[in-house]
Design an enzyme around this catalytic site. Sequence first.
Site, short mmCIF file in Angstrom:
data_model
loop_
_atom_site.label_atom_id
_atom_site.label_comp_id
_atom_site.label_asym_id
_atom_site.label_seq_id
_atom_site.Cartn_x
_atom_site.Cartn_y
_atom_site.Cartn_z
N LYS A 1 0.88 -1.16 0.00
CA LYS A 1 0.00 0.00 0.00
C LYS A 1 0.92 1.22 0.00
CE LYS A 1 -2.34 3.37 2.32
NZ LYS A 1 -1.95 4.67 1.82
N GLU B 1 9.56 1.85 10.85
CA GLU B 1 10.51 2.95 10.72
C GLU B 1 9.70 4.23 10.80
OE1 GLU B 1 13.57 2.83 11.00
OE2 GLU B 1 13.82 0.67 10.76
#
Length: 478
Positions: A173, A247
């Site tokens: 996505k 992250e």
Amino acid sequence: MTIVLSHRVGGERIGGGAAIESRNPSDLSDLVATTPEGDAALLDRAIAAAAAAQPDWAARSPEARGDILDRAAALLMERAGELGTLLSREEGKTLAEGKSEVMRAARILRYFGGEALRLHGRAMASVRPGIDVATRQEPLGIVGLITPWNFPIAIPAWKAAPALAFGNAVVLKPAGITPAIASALADVLEEAGLPPGLFNLVFVPGAVAGRMAEDARVAGLSFTGSTGVGRRLAVAAAAHGKRIQLEMGGKNPLVVLDDADLDRAVAVALDGSFFGSGQRCTASSRLIVTDGIHDRFVAALTAAMAKLRVGHALDPDTQIGPVASEEQRATIEAYLAIAVEQGGGLACGGERVRRATDGYFLAPALITGTSPEMRVNREEIFGPVASVVRVPDLDAAIAVANGSEFGLSAGIVTSSLAHASRFKASAQAGMVMVNAPTAGVDYHVPFGGTKASSLGPREQGFSAHEFYTRTKTIYVNA
Ligand code: UN1
């Protein structure tokens, strides 16, 4: 020319354009792409396609998987000019940055083409005589990838390449504002011969993508984006027993010591703070400067900033492109107002820059006289803004540098080996840069941070298998 995009599910193109428009942040009259908007049913199809394709892929030889990544890398390299231009048009980084990002994505694919063969286990003697024990690394299965707009092909590549190299199937996505360059990655993988179902691309809202954290068929989720979203995904993934790799944000310090070479300090700060319009989680957003060099550094940096050419990303003379969206610009402007309200001084920049086209151009801003408690020093802004904190010495600089909830990258500019060594040992960060910008990393070494910046195994390079494979231990009683 407007590109009409489709989802890619099991090798099929589904839906065409219409729902979402992405515009060139350098020229809002330029409609770059139209994208369909998928729902939970589309995501479900993508996961089902991945589940159907993954076992055969995992059973192929690593060489065969690597060959496909190599071919995709070669295609990206051939098209670096064209795709770098598309990236700049869609995201707003300069043409040079756009091309080099496409090359970086290509090299990442090539690197992991080789890594496919280097996945190894260990053979050992058991504590029990007569038994051999060995480990081997096996694919996770299906991995969900959620990626941001600021490195819209490099980050999808550095997640998808190891996933595929090691025998997984992925559902990606990508960020809503950079769908076209993510589709280019799907194109080269398909043209390189990747079988259908292994790289599924879905344009769905974030909340729909988040369902991957709850779906029993998905074994792991790798996310790059904001800390808030990352933590919500982590909670859902933990509740469903899934592996997660996050992250997230940064508030990266760059320490400049009295013994630094001034020109070098300015060059490192300019690059780390403002290139890519500061829209990097590794950007140097806090400049922590010792007394003896503070005034000279601020004067030289503001002089250099005034010379930066801000403008249309596709103009070859531009050094700083626009910020990526209206939302980004509004956030950055709000933070500048907060900085001034809390007592910071706007040494330069921050104003909208007018150009021939209507875009989100902002002059890089430097805020001086800030203290560590101010919001601009605690919260990630994600724009061409750096704040200066003045400190008496290295000890104070280290304390300020570490006094953040984040810990991604930390830099120091110094000519003293002893000072550099102290900083390397004491910086609370996943990456430490000596006389180099906090941003701009290699792809063959681990990437990631500490504290609120990252969670889970490191990305990239020789660490990537830690997330994308699981260890099986095998005992043989011969
Ligand atoms: C780099 O500094 O070269 O989103 C890469 C980001 C990081 C990547 C930075 N995940 O900015």
